[in-house]
Motif scaffolding. Structure first.
Motif, mmCIF file in Angstrom:
data_model
loop_
_atom_site.group_PDB
_atom_site.id
_atom_site.type_symbol
_atom_site.label_atom_id
_atom_site.label_comp_id
_atom_site.label_asym_id
_atom_site.label_seq_id
_atom_site.Cartn_x
_atom_site.Cartn_y
_atom_site.Cartn_z
ATOM 1 N N GLU A 6 -23.062 -10.609 31.818
ATOM 2 C CA GLU A 6 -24.212 -9.927 32.387
ATOM 3 C C GLU A 6 -24.623 -8.826 31.418
ATOM 4 O O GLU A 6 -23.786 -8.159 30.820
ATOM 5 C CB GLU A 6 -23.855 -9.299 33.738
ATOM 6 N N TRP A 7 -25.936 -8.650 31.255
ATOM 7 C CA TRP A 7 -26.504 -7.568 30.456
ATOM 8 C C TRP A 7 -26.799 -6.427 31.409
ATOM 9 O O TRP A 7 -27.393 -6.642 32.470
ATOM 10 C CB TRP A 7 -27.777 -8.027 29.753
ATOM 11 N N LEU A 8 -26.400 -5.220 31.041
ATOM 12 C CA LEU A 8 -26.508 -4.065 31.928
ATOM 13 C C LEU A 8 -27.327 -2.936 31.322
ATOM 14 O O LEU A 8 -27.188 -2.632 30.141
ATOM 15 C CB LEU A 8 -25.112 -3.512 32.238
ATOM 16 N N VAL A 57 -27.665 -4.806 36.636
ATOM 17 C CA VAL A 57 -27.710 -6.082 35.920
ATOM 18 C C VAL A 57 -29.171 -6.415 35.639
ATOM 19 O O VAL A 57 -29.977 -6.510 36.557
ATOM 20 C CB VAL A 57 -27.050 -7.211 36.748
ATOM 21 N N VAL A 58 -29.503 -6.573 34.347
ATOM 22 C CA VAL A 58 -30.887 -6.879 33.960
ATOM 23 C C VAL A 58 -31.004 -8.244 33.307
ATOM 24 O O VAL A 58 -32.088 -8.649 32.889
ATOM 25 C CB VAL A 58 -31.461 -5.789 33.030
ATOM 26 N N GLY A 59 -29.895 -8.957 33.217
ATOM 27 C CA GLY A 59 -29.905 -10.303 32.649
ATOM 28 C C GLY A 59 -28.534 -10.925 32.768
ATOM 29 O O GLY A 59 -27.560 -10.249 33.080
ATOM 30 N N GLU A 60 -28.502 -12.211 32.519
ATOM 31 C CA GLU A 60 -27.229 -12.926 32.559
ATOM 32 C C GLU A 60 -27.284 -14.094 31.595
ATOM 33 O O GLU A 60 -28.366 -14.519 31.185
ATOM 34 C CB GLU A 60 -26.916 -13.398 33.981
ATOM 35 N N GLY A 61 -26.120 -14.586 31.231
ATOM 36 C CA GLY A 61 -26.079 -15.704 30.294
ATOM 37 C C GLY A 61 -24.749 -16.415 30.339
ATOM 38 O O GLY A 61 -23.765 -15.916 30.874
#
Length: 131
Positions: free
Chosen positions: A114-116, A121-125
């Motif tokens: 997860e992008w933080l 959380v502002v994104g995931e991959g």
């Protein structure tokens, strides 16, 4: 009221204790495993666990991405490149158009990140092979 345990075998008296000990050990392991997942990565951990991989996912805005993060920090996308750096335990992305954008990284399972921004959380991959 007292219970007469003289007729209960020693093995039968030990069984509840063994069950309790086994249950407590399993709970301790589950708590440890859960704590390890979902933890923020340090800058060194980001380089070890994210760089050298392909990450496919989406940002909260709905923007899909598929990028390879090379060991030297080079970012390769479909028709574009960029450069990644590590600053204060965050991964920073520079695509040459604006100032770099930096995100904390949290491992969310074996192959998910997860992008933080702060704690949000502002994104995931999903991590995959770079090739």
């Amino acid at each position: 009221m007292s219970i007469n345990t003289s007729s209960v075998s020693p093995k039968a008296r030990i069984l509840p204790t063994l069950c309790l000990a086994t249950t407590l050990a399993m709970l301790a392991f589950a708590t440890t495993a859960t704590a390890a997942e979902g933890e923020r990565l340090s800058g060194e951990e980001i380089q070890q666990q994210v760089w050298g991989h392909r990450v496919q996912g989406a940002m909260a805005s709905g923007q899909q991405y598929d990028e390879v993060y090379r060991q030297d920090g080079k970012i390769e996308g479909d028709g574009y490149t960029g450069q990644a750096t590590i600053v204060d335990d965050r991964m920073c992305f520079d695509y040459g158009d604006d100032k770099p954008t930096c995100y904390g990284v949290r491992r969310d399972g074996s192959d998910s990140i997860e992008w933080l921004e702060g704690d949000e959380v502002v994104g995931e991959g999903e991590l995959g092979n770079a090739e």
